[in-house]
Scaffold this active site. Structure first.
Site, PDB file in Angstrom:
ATOM      1  N   CYS A   1       0.680  -1.247   0.067  1.00  0.00           N
ATOM      2  CA  CYS A   1       0.076   0.027  -0.100  1.00  0.00           C
ATOM      3  C   CYS A   1       0.890   1.228  -0.099  1.00  0.00           C
ATOM      4  O   CYS A   1       0.334   2.315  -0.299  1.00  0.00           O
ATOM      5  CB  CYS A   1      -0.887   0.128   1.166  1.00  0.00           C
ATOM      6  SG  CYS A   1      -0.076   0.228   2.659  1.00  0.00           S
TER       7      CYS A   1
ATOM      8  N   CYS B   1      -2.387  -3.449   8.652  1.00  0.00           N
ATOM      9  CA  CYS B   1      -2.306  -2.181   9.036  1.00  0.00           C
ATOM     10  C   CYS B   1      -1.667  -2.120  10.542  1.00  0.00           C
ATOM     11  O   CYS B   1      -0.641  -1.487  11.105  1.00  0.00           O
ATOM     12  CB  CYS B   1      -3.221  -1.403   8.945  1.00  0.00           C
ATOM     13  SG  CYS B   1      -4.303  -1.400   7.314  1.00  0.00           S
TER      14      CYS B   1
HETATM   15 FE1  FES Z   1      -1.415   0.403   4.343  1.00  0.00          FE
HETATM   16 FE2  FES Z   1      -3.474   0.342   6.250  1.00  0.00          FE
HETATM   17  S1  FES Z   1      -3.810   0.361   3.987  1.00  0.00           S
HETATM   18  S2  FES Z   1      -1.344   0.474   6.470  1.00  0.00           S
END
Ligand code: FES
Length: 141
Positions: A37, A106
């Site tokens: 991400c 996360c």
């Molecule tokens: Fe990357 Fe939550 S979407 S840490």
């Protein structure tokens, strides 16, 4: 407003994160990132006699990453470094009243940031690091 999948505690820590910032004379600093991400987290620990007296963080990331780093900095304050090492992402998530499964990774970022800062502390002191980097290879994004 829609309630959404997040607990009240998650929303509270997301909207009013505790301990945001940096510690200029930190005893240990941890930097971690999630390659998928692209979110990154930096954690600062002030440690005296192996007790964590202060913790701050900066997160460029999603709401769950902000909430978990906020919670983990609250949890480690006043703890010994050994106790802090036992804090798992699951414990942080539970303290927040849970996270949707898709956001569990996360919370892993928060745990890794803590361990990374503790590792930095040991290394700065010239002490052997008493733990290995955790393998989180299996977690899904
Ligand atoms: Fe990357 Fe939550 S979407 S840490």
């Amino acid at each position: 407003m829609e309630q959404g999948p997040y607990s009240e505690k998650v929303m509270d820590h997301f909207k009013n994160p505790r301990n945001v910032g940096e510690i200029s004379d930190a005893s240990g600093v941890g930097n971690v990132g999630n390659a998928i991400c692209g979110d990154v987290m930096r954690m600062y620990l002030k440690i005296e006699n192996d007790i964590i007296v202060d913790a701050k963080f900066k997160t460029y990331g999603c709401g769950a990453a902000i909430a978990t780093s906020s919670m983990v900095t609250e949890m480690v304050k006043g703890k010994s470094i050994e106790e802090a090492l036992k804090i798992s992402n699951r414990a942080v998530t539970e303290a927040l009243g849970g996270l949707p499964p898709i956001k569990m990774h996360c919370s892993v970022l928060a745990e890794e940031a803590l361990r990374s800062a503790l590792k930095d502390y040991y290394q700065k002191q010239g002490r052997p690091v008493p733990f290995k980097d955790k393998e989180h290879g299996g977690h899904e994004h």
